[in-house]
Design an enzyme around this catalytic site. Sequence first.
Site, PDB file in Angstrom:
ATOM      1  N   ASN A  69      12.578 -44.772 -18.788  1.00 35.39           N
ATOM      2  CA  ASN A  69      13.250 -44.172 -17.632  1.00 35.39           C
ATOM      3  C   ASN A  69      14.746 -44.066 -17.925  1.00 35.39           C
ATOM      4  OD1 ASN A  69      14.090 -43.283 -15.159  1.00 35.39           O
ATOM      5  ND2 ASN A  69      13.392 -45.090 -14.004  1.00 35.39           N
ATOM      6  N   ASN A 128      16.222 -39.357 -10.795  1.00 40.65           N
ATOM      7  CA  ASN A 128      15.116 -38.422 -10.559  1.00 40.65           C
ATOM      8  C   ASN A 128      13.798 -39.127 -10.268  1.00 40.65           C
ATOM      9  OD1 ASN A 128      14.090 -39.282 -13.039  1.00 40.65           O
ATOM     10  ND2 ASN A 128      14.908 -37.531 -14.177  1.00 40.65           N
ATOM     11  N   ASP A 129      13.857 -40.439 -10.032  1.00 43.27           N
ATOM     12  CA  ASP A 129      12.611 -41.176  -9.779  1.00 43.27           C
ATOM     13  C   ASP A 129      11.925 -40.692  -8.502  1.00 43.27           C
ATOM     14  OD1 ASP A 129      13.188 -42.576 -12.042  1.00 43.27           O
ATOM     15  OD2 ASP A 129      13.719 -44.450 -11.024  1.00 43.27           O
ATOM     16  N   ASP A 155      11.085 -40.336 -18.088  1.00 39.70           N
ATOM     17  CA  ASP A 155      11.588 -38.955 -18.019  1.00 39.70           C
ATOM     18  C   ASP A 155      12.124 -38.490 -19.371  1.00 39.70           C
ATOM     19  OD1 ASP A 155      14.078 -40.265 -18.172  1.00 39.70           O
ATOM     20  OD2 ASP A 155      14.178 -40.414 -15.984  1.00 39.70           O
ATOM     21  N   ASP A 188      -4.901 -28.602 -24.750  1.00 36.73           N
ATOM     22  CA  ASP A 188      -5.788 -29.515 -24.027  1.00 36.73           C
ATOM     23  C   ASP A 188      -7.188 -28.914 -23.879  1.00 36.73           C
ATOM     24  OD1 ASP A 188      -6.012 -31.930 -22.316  1.00 36.73           O
ATOM     25  OD2 ASP A 188      -6.350 -30.466 -20.720  1.00 36.73           O
ATOM     26  N   GLU A 211      -7.419 -29.870 -28.747  1.00 39.16           N
ATOM     27  CA  GLU A 211      -8.175 -31.092 -28.449  1.00 39.16           C
ATOM     28  C   GLU A 211      -9.655 -30.730 -28.408  1.00 39.16           C
ATOM     29  OE1 GLU A 211      -8.828 -34.439 -24.946  1.00 39.16           O
ATOM     30  OE2 GLU A 211      -8.401 -32.358 -24.456  1.00 39.16           O
TER      31      GLU A 211
HETATM   32 CA    CA Z   1      13.428 -41.288 -13.927  1.00 37.21          CA
END
Ligand code: CA
Length: 644
Positions: A157, A162-163, A184, A358, A387
Amino acid sequence: MTTFRPLGFLACVQGFCCSLFLSLMCIVSLPSFAFGQGNSPSQAIQRIDPPNWWIGMKSPRVELLVYGKNVGETQVKLMPYKGVKVEKIEKASNPNYVYLTLSIAPNTKPGAITLAFQNKGLTVLRNYELRARTQKAPQGFSAKDAMYLIMPDRFSNGDPSNDMVPGFPDTMHRDSLNERHGGDLQGIINRLDYIKDLGMTTIWNTPLIENNMQKYSYHGYAFTDFYAIDRRFGTNADYCRFVDSCHAKGLKVVMDVVLNHLGDQNYLALDPPAESWLNDIALLKSSDRKKDIQKPNYRTTTHSDPYASEYDKRSTTERWFDWMMPDFDGRDAHCATYLVQNIKWWVEYAGVDGLRIDTYPYPNKTFTAAWTKAIAEEYPTLSMVGEVWVSESVGVSAYWQANARNSDGFNSNLPAITDFPMNSALGAAFNEKEEWGSGLIRLYNTLAQDFLYPNAGKNVVFLDNHDVSRYFSAVQEDVKKHKMALAFLLTTRGTPQLYYGTEIAMAGWKEQDPFVRRDFPGGWKEDTANAFTSQGRNALQNEVFNHVKTLATWRKTKSCVHSGKLTHFVPFDGTYTYFRHNETESVMVVLNNNDSEKTISTERFGERLRGFMSAKNVLTGASVSDLLRITIPAKSALVLDLQK
Ligand code: CA
């Protein structure tokens, strides 16, 4: 590096405004125009995807998907702009969409074209930017590289601001494994030196694209805006900054691409352009999708199975992966174009070097093959790995590599696959007693089937990833087994991929997904331990970290490990010996899967040892002067750089 600057919405009334000046006048004087009753100007054209395009692409065409209330009922015109033409205007079955195909001559000047949307004498103008191309060609990745896989929410982090982002309901709770933890892009940027020091050369992040879902969004595979980085990770400009930072340190970037599904909060799912964009459209309208969903059979063998029923084939590709993730139907040509252009946009915008695709066998395979071809034609140096999660057999896995000799004629155009058969063999080999069909013979037998791949050297090899049990747990937290497997990973053919934390022996059984996606210790400033530094790592963590670092750093210089031949000898007496060699280099690897030290006579390896007088033990640095008899400690790998 370009930066993302969406152009403002411009509106006017009573005929076309013929210049930007006039259109600005219009927005000032009469801002309340819209096509539908009671709509604001911003609703008239809500968005255009892609949000901009570039001049001088190999394909001169771009199909704009224009979204706005009743925009399908307008007449669309392009204000004169030298080099740009409207080739086609197509209505979607949903009146809120129109498809607009532009052709852009290579000598067109960069700038904003203006599109006019006209209905009953009223007009909305919208600017659309055409940019000059600024990116260098993608670098691509190969077996020369070592790829570090990060799940960004769980790594580091770097920006606590921006959490929590207003408008994103799935919020941060670090004590809950299913909620967001705050990792992030800045966190990864802060750790690039760590990744580089470990000997890695390429970073693959699980998706960073917006997942504005009600819950379970941390994994990132439910896109709600194909053109935006999730704000909890950063901004689009931050993503460019991340890619630039990697390149400045000599690291490459692989972007995770999802072609099979999208998040149910995506505007394309909330208001699809046409029913043909999505499979099982009835489920979209269900009031209880958890109950009504018919999940796929997850049997991707149905694609290559010559006896598969149509029912089973459809059950693989035409069902939703999960109740929150509607399933794209790439047989719709506009949907297919949307997904091709989206990735061209990201490659052009951010300058990534490769793609990891994916759930590659889950969409319609005619679509994925065409998608892959289209991307490769635009970017021949871009690497792509799909994948392909089939552990059952090498044959089924090889079916998906470009130019495989498939009896049904299918050609995926996909350069590389994730090597799940090898992953499966690695999961068993070091845990088993050495017998006819178990133990090291699993590695040998898996490699022995490489004739089925057009180029097994392109396979991406891995001990674990974000979807399977962590390898340290798979080997009962036995550090010796863990290190043996890492030595194999970094010396066998293909591109090695290391999952974050495997280098510090992180544990986690996949009873549930998040158990294998725990936070990297030290990624959060409140963490008590910091495994990003040698002082912060315990003895076990340092032992494994140094093991990986030694091998990965050495590997960078060894062309015989990148692209040399592999010659192996049938495992015998609990040991397995193989050589990587080319005209100038030769490396000998011996794995001892016994619980006791082994001394082996090297006579039977004469065809590969002849001419070599000594060796350097890569892991210890010691010189080895006797190559006739070699002693290997219990449960360990010996890597010898042979010298003449
Ligand atoms: Ca963050």
